[in-house]
Design an enzyme around this catalytic site. Structure first.
Site, mmCIF file in Angstrom:
data_model
loop_
_atom_site.group_PDB
_atom_site.id
_atom_site.type_symbol
_atom_site.label_atom_id
_atom_site.label_comp_id
_atom_site.label_asym_id
_atom_site.label_seq_id
_atom_site.Cartn_x
_atom_site.Cartn_y
_atom_site.Cartn_z
ATOM 1 N N TYR A 11 -31.236 -16.491 -3.530
ATOM 2 C CA TYR A 11 -31.567 -17.929 -3.485
ATOM 3 C C TYR A 11 -31.220 -18.504 -2.110
ATOM 4 C CZ TYR A 11 -30.978 -22.977 -4.201
ATOM 5 O OH TYR A 11 -31.032 -24.345 -4.081
ATOM 6 N N THR A 24 -29.935 -26.535 1.243
ATOM 7 C CA THR A 24 -28.777 -26.426 0.354
ATOM 8 C C THR A 24 -27.533 -25.887 1.054
ATOM 9 O OG1 THR A 24 -27.906 -25.176 -1.535
ATOM 10 C CG2 THR A 24 -29.734 -24.186 -0.374
ATOM 11 N N GLU A 59 -25.811 -23.709 -0.160
ATOM 12 C CA GLU A 59 -25.786 -22.257 -0.399
ATOM 13 C C GLU A 59 -26.164 -21.486 0.857
ATOM 14 O OE1 GLU A 59 -25.043 -20.123 -3.269
ATOM 15 O OE2 GLU A 59 -23.862 -21.931 -3.536
ATOM 16 N N LYS A 111 -33.810 -20.054 0.639
ATOM 17 C CA LYS A 111 -33.667 -21.436 1.119
ATOM 18 C C LYS A 111 -33.527 -21.481 2.641
ATOM 19 C CE LYS A 111 -33.835 -24.479 -2.235
ATOM 20 N NZ LYS A 111 -34.745 -25.628 -2.216
HETATM 21 P P1 NAP Z 1 -34.149 -28.114 -10.897
HETATM 22 O O1 NAP Z 1 -33.649 -29.123 -11.889
HETATM 23 O O2 NAP Z 1 -33.954 -26.666 -11.189
HETATM 24 O O3 NAP Z 1 -35.715 -28.409 -10.649
HETATM 25 C C1 NAP Z 1 -36.542 -27.478 -10.034
HETATM 26 C C2 NAP Z 1 -37.966 -27.976 -10.115
HETATM 27 O O4 NAP Z 1 -38.835 -27.008 -9.481
HETATM 28 C C3 NAP Z 1 -38.508 -28.161 -11.523
HETATM 29 O O5 NAP Z 1 -39.256 -29.342 -11.587
HETATM 30 C C4 NAP Z 1 -39.413 -26.955 -11.702
HETATM 31 O O6 NAP Z 1 -40.469 -27.169 -12.607
HETATM 32 C C5 NAP Z 1 -39.973 -26.829 -10.301
HETATM 33 N N1 NAP Z 1 -40.613 -25.528 -10.084
HETATM 34 C C6 NAP Z 1 -40.110 -24.299 -10.299
HETATM 35 N N2 NAP Z 1 -41.024 -23.362 -10.011
HETATM 36 C C7 NAP Z 1 -42.147 -24.018 -9.594
HETATM 37 C C8 NAP Z 1 -43.417 -23.604 -9.156
HETATM 38 N N3 NAP Z 1 -43.749 -22.311 -9.091
HETATM 39 N N4 NAP Z 1 -44.314 -24.544 -8.798
HETATM 40 C C9 NAP Z 1 -43.999 -25.870 -8.873
HETATM 41 N N5 NAP Z 1 -42.809 -26.327 -9.299
HETATM 42 C C10 NAP Z 1 -41.884 -25.412 -9.650
HETATM 43 O O7 NAP Z 1 -33.495 -28.390 -9.463
HETATM 44 P P2 NAP Z 1 -32.734 -29.691 -8.912
HETATM 45 O O8 NAP Z 1 -31.291 -29.559 -9.215
HETATM 46 O O9 NAP Z 1 -33.476 -30.905 -9.309
HETATM 47 O O10 NAP Z 1 -32.876 -29.456 -7.345
HETATM 48 C C11 NAP Z 1 -34.013 -29.935 -6.627
HETATM 49 C C12 NAP Z 1 -34.181 -29.136 -5.348
HETATM 50 O O11 NAP Z 1 -32.997 -29.261 -4.550
HETATM 51 C C13 NAP Z 1 -34.368 -27.637 -5.543
HETATM 52 O O12 NAP Z 1 -35.186 -27.177 -4.512
HETATM 53 C C14 NAP Z 1 -32.969 -27.073 -5.381
HETATM 54 O O13 NAP Z 1 -33.033 -25.719 -4.982
HETATM 55 C C15 NAP Z 1 -32.435 -27.977 -4.295
HETATM 56 N N6 NAP Z 1 -31.007 -28.199 -4.274
HETATM 57 C C16 NAP Z 1 -30.344 -28.569 -5.402
HETATM 58 C C17 NAP Z 1 -28.980 -28.831 -5.352
HETATM 59 C C18 NAP Z 1 -28.211 -29.278 -6.578
HETATM 60 O O14 NAP Z 1 -26.983 -29.206 -6.551
HETATM 61 N N7 NAP Z 1 -28.887 -29.778 -7.616
HETATM 62 C C19 NAP Z 1 -28.291 -28.723 -4.123
HETATM 63 C C20 NAP Z 1 -29.014 -28.361 -2.975
HETATM 64 C C21 NAP Z 1 -30.370 -28.119 -3.062
HETATM 65 P P3 NAP Z 1 -40.337 -26.788 -14.196
HETATM 66 O O15 NAP Z 1 -39.512 -27.884 -14.795
HETATM 67 O O16 NAP Z 1 -41.740 -26.790 -14.642
HETATM 68 O O17 NAP Z 1 -39.679 -25.445 -14.242
HETATM 69 O O1 F7E Z 2 -22.143 -22.592 -10.045
HETATM 70 C C1 F7E Z 2 -19.093 -20.734 -10.908
HETATM 71 C C2 F7E Z 2 -20.172 -20.014 -10.129
HETATM 72 O O2 F7E Z 2 -24.401 -22.417 -11.078
HETATM 73 C C3 F7E Z 2 -21.057 -23.224 -9.415
HETATM 74 C C4 F7E Z 2 -27.564 -25.074 -7.554
HETATM 75 O O3 F7E Z 2 -27.978 -26.397 -7.784
HETATM 76 O O4 F7E Z 2 -25.738 -25.804 -6.200
HETATM 77 C C5 F7E Z 2 -26.064 -25.044 -7.343
HETATM 78 O O5 F7E Z 2 -25.655 -23.689 -7.166
HETATM 79 C C6 F7E Z 2 -19.859 -22.280 -9.378
HETATM 80 C C7 F7E Z 2 -20.189 -20.871 -8.862
HETATM 81 O O6 F7E Z 2 -24.034 -23.880 -9.022
HETATM 82 C C8 F7E Z 2 -19.816 -20.099 -14.407
HETATM 83 O O7 F7E Z 2 -19.808 -18.649 -9.916
HETATM 84 C C9 F7E Z 2 -18.090 -19.974 -13.087
HETATM 85 O O8 F7E Z 2 -19.165 -20.450 -7.991
HETATM 86 O O9 F7E Z 2 -23.177 -24.625 -11.181
HETATM 87 P P1 F7E Z 2 -23.493 -23.395 -10.428
HETATM 88 P P2 F7E Z 2 -24.224 -23.147 -7.622
HETATM 89 O O10 F7E Z 2 -24.335 -21.687 -7.750
HETATM 90 O O11 F7E Z 2 -23.164 -23.683 -6.713
HETATM 91 C C10 F7E Z 2 -26.337 -25.368 -4.976
HETATM 92 C C11 F7E Z 2 -25.909 -26.321 -3.895
HETATM 93 C C12 F7E Z 2 -27.791 -25.173 -5.085
HETATM 94 O O12 F7E Z 2 -28.533 -25.344 -4.129
HETATM 95 C C13 F7E Z 2 -28.298 -24.533 -6.321
HETATM 96 O O13 F7E Z 2 -29.684 -24.785 -6.490
HETATM 97 O O14 F7E Z 2 -19.379 -22.104 -10.706
HETATM 98 N N1 F7E Z 2 -19.140 -20.430 -12.358
HETATM 99 N N2 F7E Z 2 -18.497 -19.761 -14.354
HETATM 100 C C14 F7E Z 2 -20.214 -20.523 -13.137
HETATM 101 N N3 F7E Z 2 -21.465 -20.926 -12.870
HETATM 102 C C15 F7E Z 2 -22.360 -20.924 -13.895
HETATM 103 N N4 F7E Z 2 -23.627 -21.355 -13.660
HETATM 104 N N5 F7E Z 2 -22.028 -20.502 -15.151
HETATM 105 C C16 F7E Z 2 -20.766 -20.077 -15.452
HETATM 106 O O15 F7E Z 2 -20.480 -19.704 -16.586
#
Ligand code: NAP
Ligand code: F7E
Length: 324
Positions: free
Chosen positions: A151, A127, A129, A155
């Site tokens: 987090y 990520t 992050e 990661k």
């Molecule tokens: P998400 O919607 O939060 O999905 C997370 C998944 O992990 C869910 O299926 C959840 O299952 C499963 N999980 C959580 N705890 C578990 C455990 N103990 N054992 C097995 N499975 C478990 O995340 P996403 O947005 O699809 O992201 C997918 C991956 O990419 C994650 O690793 C995330 O950190 C990474 N990532 C995401 C982004 C982004 O912007 N979306 C960017 C960079 C990296 P349940 O539904 O049962 O809770």
């Molecule tokens: O926040 C600001 C917050 O929670 C984005 C995950 O998928 O992407 C995600 O992480 C920004 C941050 O995503 C609110 O402070 C303001 O600056 O949507 P977010 P994230 O933290 O960037 C990365 C790439 C991952 O890997 C992660 O798994 O928005 N913000 N106000 C807020 N954020 C939230 N959630 N809620 C607010 O009310």
């Protein structure tokens, strides 16, 4: 060529659902690690109409023996590790759980692969992050990491252990350093979905205000449907490697709100209330990815501009709120 088997952890999440659909379209037999929950977690697979096509295996990323069984049962040649406690905001309150699931979970799965089929190809969901307090204005594969949340730290362990298994054991492990990607299947706690859902609710008279934290934060947002293609492409390469996956455009939360509210004829300034409870103990102020390597080596580039993405999400939320 016979059909391939793939195992996806995190199949019930946003990316898991889109990736499962992509692999099914490509003719894979798709297995999913399904962690037991008391609530319904299959709604995304149903939304995409693929819930009956996935072979779910009860297992948990923190439980090595269940992962060994998942590898044995699936006979997977490709393993996609998407499971995580993925919400940055929760990671300060659940730092140890985040370390166990998002960090140690990776080595559990790598061990299961090494024990059962070390030739299987492995994708790790790294990520942006990990860049946290950014060390270069545009982040690429060579930018030093500086995570700013439990987090991000978890990661970073997952990222380096995947590199380590590649270099130590010659395993085919690749990491996608993915920048934020969103969709109508995004969890409601993340800021884009929180905003698009609120715009729909306010428009339909079901909500009055939207409470947000730091709306000056900037993110490089793309569409999850585009990003899962990059995951697949990484595992089709002869040599494993790490890739930044991003759009190369960064936007403030404020401007993203403007797009969402304007799409339904509203002014976000009349509805957004700043609430310090949504500030984070440490913020990642800005992220901007350089996807040149993915473009060059994978032939991948983001297809969906932010305006298209956010309006797609608002339209989906408008329909969802109407049905409620
Ligand atoms: P998400 O919607 O939060 O999905 C997370 C998944 O992990 C869910 O299926 C959840 O299952 C499963 N999980 C959580 N705890 C578990 C455990 N103990 N054992 C097995 N499975 C478990 O995340 P996403 O947005 O699809 O992201 C997918 C991956 O990419 C994650 O690793 C995330 O950190 C990474 N990532 C995401 C982004 C982004 O912007 N979306 C960017 C960079 C990296 P349940 O539904 O049962 O809770
Ligand atoms: O926040 C600001 C917050 O929670 C984005 C995950 O998928 O992407 C995600 O992480 C920004 C941050 O995503 C609110 O402070 C303001 O600056 O949507 P977010 P994230 O933290 O960037 C990365 C790439 C991952 O890997 C992660 O798994 O928005 N913000 N106000 C807020 N954020 C939230 N959630 N809620 C607010 O009310």
């Amino acid at each position: 060529m016979g059909s391939k088997n793939a195992l996806i952890t995190g199949i019930t999440g946003q990316d898991g659902a889109y990736l499962a659909r992509l692999l099914l379209e490509k003719g894979y037999t798709v297995y999913g690690v399904h962690a037991r929950r008391s609530t319904d977690t299959l709604w995304r697979l149903r939304y995409l109409g693929i819930d009956n096509e996935i072979r779910l295996i009860p297992a948990d990323i923190t439980d090595l023996s269940s992962l060994v069984r998942s590898m044995e049962q699936s006979r997977a040649q490709e393993v996609y590790n998407l499971a995580a406690q993925s919400f940055v905001g929760s990671s300060w309150n659940q730092a140890i759980l985040t370390a166990q699931v998002t960090g140690v979970g990776v080595v559990n799965l790598l061990e299961a692969v090494r024990i059962v089929n070390p030739t299987a190809r492995f994708y790790q969901a790294s990520t942006s992050e990990m860049f946290g307090l950014i060390q270069e204005s545009m982040q690429s594969e060579s930018t030093p990491f500086y995570p700013r949340s439990p987090y991000g730290v978890a990661k970073l362990y997952g990222h380096w252990i995947a590199v380590n298994y590649r270099e130590s054991f010659g395993m085919h492990t690749s990491s996608g350093i993915l920048f934020n990607h969103e969709s109508p299947l995004r969890g409601i706690e993340f800021v884009t979905r929180k905003v698009t859902d609120a715009a729909a609710r306010i428009k339909q008279g079901k909500q009055k205000e939207l409470r947000l934290g730091n709306i000056d934060a900037k993110r490089d947002w793309g569409f999850a449907g585009d990003y899962v293609e990059a995951m697949w492409l990484m595992l089709q390469q002869e040599r494993p490697d790490d890739y930044v996956v991003a759009t190369g455009v960064t936007t403030t939360v404020r401007d993203m709100c403007r797009i969402a509210f304007e799409h339904v004829g509203l002014n976000y300034e009349e509805h957004v209330v700043i609430d310090p409870q949504f500030y984070r103990p440490a913020e990642v102020d800005v992220l901007l990815g350089n996807p040149a390597k993915a473009q060059r080596q994978l032939g991948w580039s983001a297809k969906t501009p932010l305006q298209t993405l956010i309006t797609m999400m608002v339209d989906a939320d408008m329909a969802r709120v109407r049905r409620e």
